[in-house]
Each structure stands twice: as C-alpha cells, then as structure tokens.
Design a protein around this motif. Structure first.
Motif, short mmCIF file in Angstrom:
data_model
loop_
_atom_site.label_atom_id
_atom_site.label_comp_id
_atom_site.label_asym_id
_atom_site.label_seq_id
_atom_site.Cartn_x
_atom_site.Cartn_y
_atom_site.Cartn_z
N THR A 6 0.81 -1.22 0.00
CA THR A 6 0.00 0.00 0.00
C THR A 6 0.84 1.28 0.00
OG1 THR A 6 -1.60 -1.26 1.31
CG2 THR A 6 -2.00 1.11 1.06
N GLU A 7 1.87 1.34 0.83
CA GLU A 7 2.66 2.58 0.91
C GLU A 7 3.35 2.88 -0.41
OE1 GLU A 7 6.09 4.73 3.68
OE2 GLU A 7 5.50 2.66 4.09
N ASP A 8 3.96 1.87 -1.01
CA ASP A 8 4.63 2.08 -2.29
C ASP A 8 3.65 2.54 -3.35
OD1 ASP A 8 7.13 1.56 -4.06
OD2 ASP A 8 5.54 0.45 -5.08
N ASN A 9 2.47 1.92 -3.38
CA ASN A 9 1.47 2.30 -4.38
C ASN A 9 0.99 3.74 -4.18
OD1 ASN A 9 1.44 -0.15 -5.78
ND2 ASN A 9 -0.06 -1.05 -4.38
N LEU A 10 0.83 4.14 -2.94
CA LEU A 10 0.38 5.50 -2.66
C LEU A 10 1.47 6.54 -2.95
CD1 LEU A 10 -1.67 4.91 0.60
CD2 LEU A 10 -2.59 5.72 -1.59
N LEU A 11 2.72 6.19 -2.71
CA LEU A 11 3.81 7.09 -3.08
C LEU A 11 3.81 7.35 -4.58
CD1 LEU A 11 6.65 5.66 -0.81
CD2 LEU A 11 5.73 7.99 -0.70
N TRP A 12 3.58 6.27 -5.33
CA TRP A 12 3.48 6.42 -6.80
C TRP A 12 2.28 7.27 -7.19
CZ3 TRP A 12 -0.65 4.07 -9.53
CH2 TRP A 12 -0.60 4.26 -10.93
N ASN A 38 0.71 9.46 -5.44
CA ASN A 38 0.92 10.84 -4.99
C ASN A 38 1.88 11.59 -5.92
OD1 ASN A 38 0.48 12.84 -2.78
ND2 ASN A 38 2.71 12.67 -2.61
N SER A 39 2.82 10.85 -6.52
CA SER A 39 3.73 11.50 -7.47
C SER A 39 3.00 11.93 -8.74
CB SER A 39 4.89 10.55 -7.83
OG SER A 39 4.47 9.50 -8.70
N LEU A 40 1.94 11.21 -9.10
CA LEU A 40 1.15 11.57 -10.27
C LEU A 40 0.11 12.63 -9.95
CD1 LEU A 40 0.46 8.12 -12.00
CD2 LEU A 40 2.08 9.88 -12.68
N GLU A 41 -0.45 12.56 -8.75
CA GLU A 41 -1.52 13.50 -8.37
C GLU A 41 -1.20 14.11 -7.01
OE1 GLU A 41 -5.49 12.08 -8.72
OE2 GLU A 41 -5.16 11.16 -10.70
N PRO A 42 -0.18 14.98 -6.95
CA PRO A 42 0.24 15.53 -5.66
C PRO A 42 -0.81 16.41 -4.99
CG PRO A 42 1.35 16.63 -7.49
CD PRO A 42 0.65 15.44 -8.07
N ASN A 92 -7.41 4.61 -5.43
CA ASN A 92 -6.71 3.65 -6.29
C ASN A 92 -6.86 4.08 -7.75
OD1 ASN A 92 -5.96 1.34 -7.85
ND2 ASN A 92 -6.31 0.05 -6.05
N LEU A 93 -5.78 4.58 -8.34
CA LEU A 93 -5.86 5.10 -9.71
C LEU A 93 -6.22 4.01 -10.72
CD1 LEU A 93 -2.82 7.56 -9.80
CD2 LEU A 93 -5.20 8.00 -9.15
N PHE A 94 -5.83 2.78 -10.46
CA PHE A 94 -6.16 1.69 -11.38
C PHE A 94 -7.66 1.41 -11.36
CE2 PHE A 94 -1.71 0.78 -10.22
CZ PHE A 94 -1.15 0.77 -11.49
N LEU A 95 -8.24 1.44 -10.18
CA LEU A 95 -9.68 1.19 -10.07
C LEU A 95 -10.49 2.34 -10.67
CD1 LEU A 95 -11.04 -1.31 -8.86
CD2 LEU A 95 -11.54 0.04 -6.82
N ASN A 116 7.66 1.08 -14.36
CA ASN A 116 8.94 1.74 -14.59
C ASN A 116 9.27 2.82 -13.56
OD1 ASN A 116 9.84 0.50 -17.25
ND2 ASN A 116 7.81 1.24 -17.82
N TRP A 117 8.40 2.99 -12.56
CA TRP A 117 8.55 4.06 -11.60
C TRP A 117 9.46 3.61 -10.46
CZ3 TRP A 117 6.94 4.40 -6.39
CH2 TRP A 117 6.98 5.68 -5.83
N CYS A 118 10.26 4.52 -9.99
CA CYS A 118 11.14 4.24 -8.85
C CYS A 118 11.10 5.43 -7.91
CB CYS A 118 12.58 3.97 -9.32
SG CYS A 118 13.71 3.57 -7.97
N TYR A 119 10.75 5.16 -6.64
CA TYR A 119 10.67 6.24 -5.66
C TYR A 119 12.06 6.74 -5.32
CZ TYR A 119 9.81 8.67 -1.25
OH TYR A 119 9.77 9.62 -0.26
#
Length: 268
Positions: free
Chosen positions: A198-204, A206-210, A244-247, A264-267
């Motif tokens: 969950t944390e990794d997915n939310l970091l991603w 948040n990077s798209l929709e800050p 959840n952006l995928f949903l 391809n994303w890396c925090y």
C-alpha cells in the motif's frame, strides 16, 4: 473464552459473532511482503495462499485448530509454496483452485470455475474469475446476509491497497474487466489482498496526483500505520474507489498507461 480473547497475541483484522459463534480473519505476514490470511470459525481454519508451510502449521497448532481447506488464487510459488506440506500434515484438508490451473496446481483436490459456490466452515464462498496477473487467477467472495458481517474478498494479486497486480499473462483489457468486476461489489466489501504494497502504491499515486487530498491523506495514515509495525490491510472497495488510480481508470488504455508507468517508476 471467546476466539478473540484466546487469540489475543494475533489480533483479528475482522471478527463478527453470529449464532453465538465467532468468525474471524487473521493475518500472517511472511517472506518480504506476503500476507497469508486465516479464516477461523470454532476449531477449524481455512488458509488463503500459503506461501510457506512452517509458520502456518505452527500458527494452526498453537491455536489447536484443524485445517479444513486451502484457497489458492493462482499458481505463483509465493502463493502455493506451502500447500503440499500443509496437505501432508492435514491430509483431510481440501486444496481449492481454479480448474483452468490444474496443470500448474496439479495437487488441487477441489477444482472450481467462475460462479461456483462452495461452503466452508458453514460460510458460503463464491468464485470470481479475475484474470490478467495470470490467466487463471480467481478470487473468493464471501457475502453473508446475516447480522452485520461486511462482504469479504480474498483477491490474491489482482487488487492491492492503492494498486493492482502486474500483468504477466493477460492483457490490459483483462485487468480492466477484472477490476470492473471487483468495483461492482458492495462498497463496504473488505479487501484482503496477498501483499503489503500500500505505501509504495500511494507514493506512486501521490507522485502523479500531488494535489489529490484523498491520496495524500491515505498516504499519511499508511505511513503512520507502517511506522507502528502494523498492516494497512484489509482495505475496502470504498477506500480503493477514493484512492486507487487503477480502479478509477476509465478504459483499458488508461489502465495500461498507468500500469506501464508504475512498472517503470522508482521512488527517489
């Protein structure tokens, strides 16, 4: 003594009382980020996607339970790795898996297909085919229409907290349709996925929709929860619909672009 009191060293993430008997779902974190879920009623337990055997067997024996069945969502080793040894220890237990995966889960003893309904621990469980991560991926859906028990979905690697599974065998269209199927479930459905991502997915996200306040708020809550050494799961359909952006993708193409970006994303 109630089941909750007896298992106080492994607090339940969901429990209910029906007809003076307890139903509960317990998490067992293993490996790097896998979560094995244990559905308990009385003296019996159903295990979902046992990646390894020893922690599960020890947990069951410590609680003096009997293994009734194993639910397999798909064939990946970090989901079936402990099944054969558990079957050896509890030979009467059924191993339930997709009939379409018989070649890759050949030790299944009960083969199921989309729409089938099975009963375990006096609980009705419906089979939902949700392909994409693998072609034969299934989810297990519990919707008991009694008391205040919310619906439950064991979804393996199809849906995660704020994410979805990588697409190894299916297509973006497959994943989109699988997520649409999950999205159509009641909003209070509890989501029991197989990894703590969950944390990794939310970091991603948040990077798209800050500027997305719902994502930012959930990320803050998740970081606090993980900082306390706790799991962020189960989630719910409502929570995923919010963050959840995928949903929330409106088409297979949009989902595909999101999945490629996440792959391809890396925090930093």
């Amino acid at each position: 003594m109630s089941l909750e009191e007896d298992f106080n060293e492994a607090p339940s993430l969901f429990a209910m009382r029906s007809n003076n008997e307890d139903y509960a779902i317990y998490p067992l974190p293993v490996l790097q980020d896998n979560i094995i879920w244990l559905l308990v009623r009385g003296s019996e337990v159903v295990v979902v996607d046992p990646a390894v055997s020893n922690p599960v067997a020890n947990w069951i024996e410590d609680k003096r339970l009997n293994l009734k069945a194993i639910l397999q969502t798909h064939h990946h080793q970090d989901h079936i790795g402990g099944s054969l040894e558990l079957k050896r220890r509890w030979p009467q237990a059924n191993i339930i898996a997709s009939k379409a995966d018989i070649d890759r889960i050949p030790f299944q003893t009960l083969s199921v297909c989309d729409g089938d309904e099975i009963t375990l621990l006096d609980i009705k469980i419906k089979i939902l085919e949700v392909p994409a991560h693998t072609n034969a991926h299934v989810a297990y859906y519990i919707h008991e229409k009694r008391d205040q028990m919310p619906p439950v979905l064991f979804c393996g690697d199809t849906l995660f907290g704020a994410g979805c599974g990588k697409i190894f065998e299916g297509t973006y269209k497959d994943m989109y349709q699988s997520l649409q199927r999950i999205k159509a479930l009641p909003l209070n459905t509890k989501i029991y996925c197989a990894h703590e991502y969950t944390e990794d997915n939310l970091l991603w996200a948040n990077s798209l929709e800050p500027k997305n306040r719902l994502i930012s708020k959930r990320l803050e809550e998740v970081r606090r929860t993980r900082g306390e050494g706790l799991l962020t799961l189960p989630s719910s359909i409502q929570e995923e619909m919010n963050t959840n952006l995928f949903l929330l993708a409106q088409s297979p193409d949009e989902l595909g672009m999101l999945r490629q970006h996440k792959d391809n994303w890396c925090y930093k």
